[in-house]
Motif scaffolding. Sequence first.
Motif, PDB file in Angstrom:
ATOM      1  N   ILE A  87       0.832  -1.206   0.000  1.00  0.00           N
ATOM      2  CA  ILE A  87       0.000   0.000   0.000  1.00  0.00           C
ATOM      3  C   ILE A  87       0.863   1.251   0.000  1.00  0.00           C
ATOM      4  O   ILE A  87       0.668   2.171  -0.793  1.00  0.00           O
ATOM      5  CB  ILE A  87      -0.964  -0.009   1.206  1.00  0.00           C
ATOM      6  CG1 ILE A  87      -2.010  -1.102   1.046  1.00  0.00           C
ATOM      7  CG2 ILE A  87      -1.628   1.355   1.387  1.00  0.00           C
ATOM      8  CD1 ILE A  87      -2.831  -1.368   2.281  1.00  0.00           C
ATOM      9  N   VAL A  88       1.862   1.277   0.898  1.00  0.00           N
ATOM     10  CA  VAL A  88       2.712   2.468   1.009  1.00  0.00           C
ATOM     11  C   VAL A  88       3.542   2.665  -0.246  1.00  0.00           C
ATOM     12  O   VAL A  88       3.733   3.797  -0.703  1.00  0.00           O
ATOM     13  CB  VAL A  88       3.599   2.365   2.281  1.00  0.00           C
ATOM     14  CG1 VAL A  88       4.637   3.452   2.311  1.00  0.00           C
ATOM     15  CG2 VAL A  88       2.731   2.440   3.523  1.00  0.00           C
ATOM     16  N   LEU A  89       4.024   1.570  -0.839  1.00  0.00           N
ATOM     17  CA  LEU A  89       4.823   1.696  -2.061  1.00  0.00           C
ATOM     18  C   LEU A  89       3.990   2.208  -3.240  1.00  0.00           C
ATOM     19  O   LEU A  89       4.521   2.841  -4.149  1.00  0.00           O
ATOM     20  CB  LEU A  89       5.496   0.369  -2.406  1.00  0.00           C
ATOM     21  CG  LEU A  89       6.709   0.041  -1.547  1.00  0.00           C
ATOM     22  CD1 LEU A  89       7.196  -1.379  -1.815  1.00  0.00           C
ATOM     23  CD2 LEU A  89       7.833   1.035  -1.791  1.00  0.00           C
ATOM     24  N   TYR A  90       2.698   1.946  -3.256  1.00  0.00           N
ATOM     25  CA  TYR A  90       1.844   2.501  -4.304  1.00  0.00           C
ATOM     26  C   TYR A  90       1.448   3.951  -4.025  1.00  0.00           C
ATOM     27  O   TYR A  90       1.095   4.682  -4.943  1.00  0.00           O
ATOM     28  CB  TYR A  90       0.591   1.642  -4.506  1.00  0.00           C
ATOM     29  CG  TYR A  90       0.854   0.469  -5.417  1.00  0.00           C
ATOM     30  CD1 TYR A  90       0.869   0.627  -6.788  1.00  0.00           C
ATOM     31  CD2 TYR A  90       1.114  -0.788  -4.897  1.00  0.00           C
ATOM     32  CE1 TYR A  90       1.121  -0.441  -7.625  1.00  0.00           C
ATOM     33  CE2 TYR A  90       1.371  -1.860  -5.724  1.00  0.00           C
ATOM     34  CZ  TYR A  90       1.370  -1.683  -7.095  1.00  0.00           C
ATOM     35  OH  TYR A  90       1.630  -2.740  -7.922  1.00  0.00           O
ATOM     36  N   LEU A  95       1.928  10.209  -4.879  1.00  0.00           N
ATOM     37  CA  LEU A  95       2.330  11.521  -4.364  1.00  0.00           C
ATOM     38  C   LEU A  95       3.215  12.254  -5.364  1.00  0.00           C
ATOM     39  O   LEU A  95       3.104  13.477  -5.522  1.00  0.00           O
ATOM     40  CB  LEU A  95       3.077  11.366  -3.039  1.00  0.00           C
ATOM     41  CG  LEU A  95       2.227  11.197  -1.790  1.00  0.00           C
ATOM     42  CD1 LEU A  95       3.108  10.899  -0.595  1.00  0.00           C
ATOM     43  CD2 LEU A  95       1.393  12.426  -1.544  1.00  0.00           C
ATOM     44  N   ALA A  96       4.105  11.521  -6.033  1.00  0.00           N
ATOM     45  CA  ALA A  96       4.971  12.158  -7.031  1.00  0.00           C
ATOM     46  C   ALA A  96       4.142  12.730  -8.178  1.00  0.00           C
ATOM     47  O   ALA A  96       4.386  13.853  -8.643  1.00  0.00           O
ATOM     48  CB  ALA A  96       5.998  11.158  -7.549  1.00  0.00           C
ATOM     49  N   ILE A  97       3.149  11.996  -8.621  1.00  0.00           N
ATOM     50  CA  ILE A  97       2.263  12.488  -9.686  1.00  0.00           C
ATOM     51  C   ILE A  97       1.469  13.691  -9.204  1.00  0.00           C
ATOM     52  O   ILE A  97       1.283  14.668  -9.939  1.00  0.00           O
ATOM     53  CB  ILE A  97       1.342  11.354 -10.191  1.00  0.00           C
ATOM     54  CG1 ILE A  97       2.189  10.295 -10.904  1.00  0.00           C
ATOM     55  CG2 ILE A  97       0.257  11.889 -11.107  1.00  0.00           C
ATOM     56  CD1 ILE A  97       1.437   9.029 -11.217  1.00  0.00           C
ATOM     57  N   LEU A  98       1.001  13.646  -7.966  1.00  0.00           N
ATOM     58  CA  LEU A  98       0.311  14.791  -7.382  1.00  0.00           C
ATOM     59  C   LEU A  98       1.224  16.008  -7.374  1.00  0.00           C
ATOM     60  O   LEU A  98       0.797  17.121  -7.700  1.00  0.00           O
ATOM     61  CB  LEU A  98      -0.156  14.471  -5.955  1.00  0.00           C
ATOM     62  CG  LEU A  98      -0.770  15.634  -5.181  1.00  0.00           C
ATOM     63  CD1 LEU A  98      -2.106  16.025  -5.788  1.00  0.00           C
ATOM     64  CD2 LEU A  98      -0.928  15.264  -3.719  1.00  0.00           C
ATOM     65  N   MET A 120       7.799   8.199   1.720  1.00  0.00           N
ATOM     66  CA  MET A 120       6.841   7.088   1.669  1.00  0.00           C
ATOM     67  C   MET A 120       7.471   5.854   1.031  1.00  0.00           C
ATOM     68  O   MET A 120       7.239   4.722   1.476  1.00  0.00           O
ATOM     69  CB  MET A 120       5.582   7.496   0.901  1.00  0.00           C
ATOM     70  CG  MET A 120       4.737   8.531   1.610  1.00  0.00           C
ATOM     71  SD  MET A 120       4.124   7.998   3.206  1.00  0.00           S
ATOM     72  CE  MET A 120       2.882   6.851   2.709  1.00  0.00           C
ATOM     73  N   ALA A 121       8.271   6.067  -0.013  1.00  0.00           N
ATOM     74  CA  ALA A 121       8.937   4.928  -0.655  1.00  0.00           C
ATOM     75  C   ALA A 121       9.893   4.242   0.314  1.00  0.00           C
ATOM     76  O   ALA A 121       9.930   3.001   0.390  1.00  0.00           O
ATOM     77  CB  ALA A 121       9.685   5.401  -1.902  1.00  0.00           C
ATOM     78  N   ARG A 128       8.781  -3.685   3.841  1.00  0.00           N
ATOM     79  CA  ARG A 128       9.094  -4.894   3.079  1.00  0.00           C
ATOM     80  C   ARG A 128      10.256  -5.646   3.737  1.00  0.00           C
ATOM     81  O   ARG A 128      10.228  -6.862   3.862  1.00  0.00           O
ATOM     82  CB  ARG A 128       9.423  -4.515   1.637  1.00  0.00           C
ATOM     83  CG  ARG A 128       9.748  -5.659   0.727  1.00  0.00           C
ATOM     84  CD  ARG A 128       8.568  -6.498   0.412  1.00  0.00           C
ATOM     85  NE  ARG A 128       7.632  -5.699  -0.376  1.00  0.00           N
ATOM     86  CZ  ARG A 128       6.524  -6.170  -0.897  1.00  0.00           C
ATOM     87  NH1 ARG A 128       6.224  -7.433  -0.742  1.00  0.00           N
ATOM     88  NH2 ARG A 128       5.713  -5.405  -1.568  1.00  0.00           N
ATOM     89  N   ALA A 129      11.289  -4.908   4.165  1.00  0.00           N
ATOM     90  CA  ALA A 129      12.420  -5.539   4.848  1.00  0.00           C
ATOM     91  C   ALA A 129      11.977  -6.157   6.173  1.00  0.00           C
ATOM     92  O   ALA A 129      12.414  -7.259   6.536  1.00  0.00           O
ATOM     93  CB  ALA A 129      13.528  -4.510   5.074  1.00  0.00           C
TER      94      ALA A 129
END
Length: 144
Positions: A87-90, A95-98, A120-121, A128-129
Amino acid sequence: MKTKLFRGIDYENAAAGMGALGFWLFIAAIVLGGIWDSARKRETQQETLRRVIESGASVDQATVERILGSHSDPQSNARDLKVAATIVLYIAPGLAILGLCIWFINQQALLPIIGAATLMAFIGLGLRAAARIAEGTDQQDSSN
């Protein structure tokens, strides 16, 4: 020009302050609601256990764990971390597009929003880690 209508009150700054206050009150309500909900669930579980004991039924450790829900599935912890990471990776590219869309209106807003997307990334990569570490720990625990 700032609008001062009544006794020198700056309504633009007051509105911004009210908006910020509303946001933090909303966050506080969510946190307090979660704490209250978990406390109520725990109280209900303890009440159930008390009634089982009062009824004279034999209570072993497995029954106590099942009623209190203290035994968590190790695989579900890793799965929950993976879901959160996805979820966070998407959210990060969103946010970058925003930021790019807002850039057309205000060029100064791009870097802070790109910074938030990068944060966020990294949070997603950390989750994930953590999921991989939790999987490894669970496999070691089950082999011992």
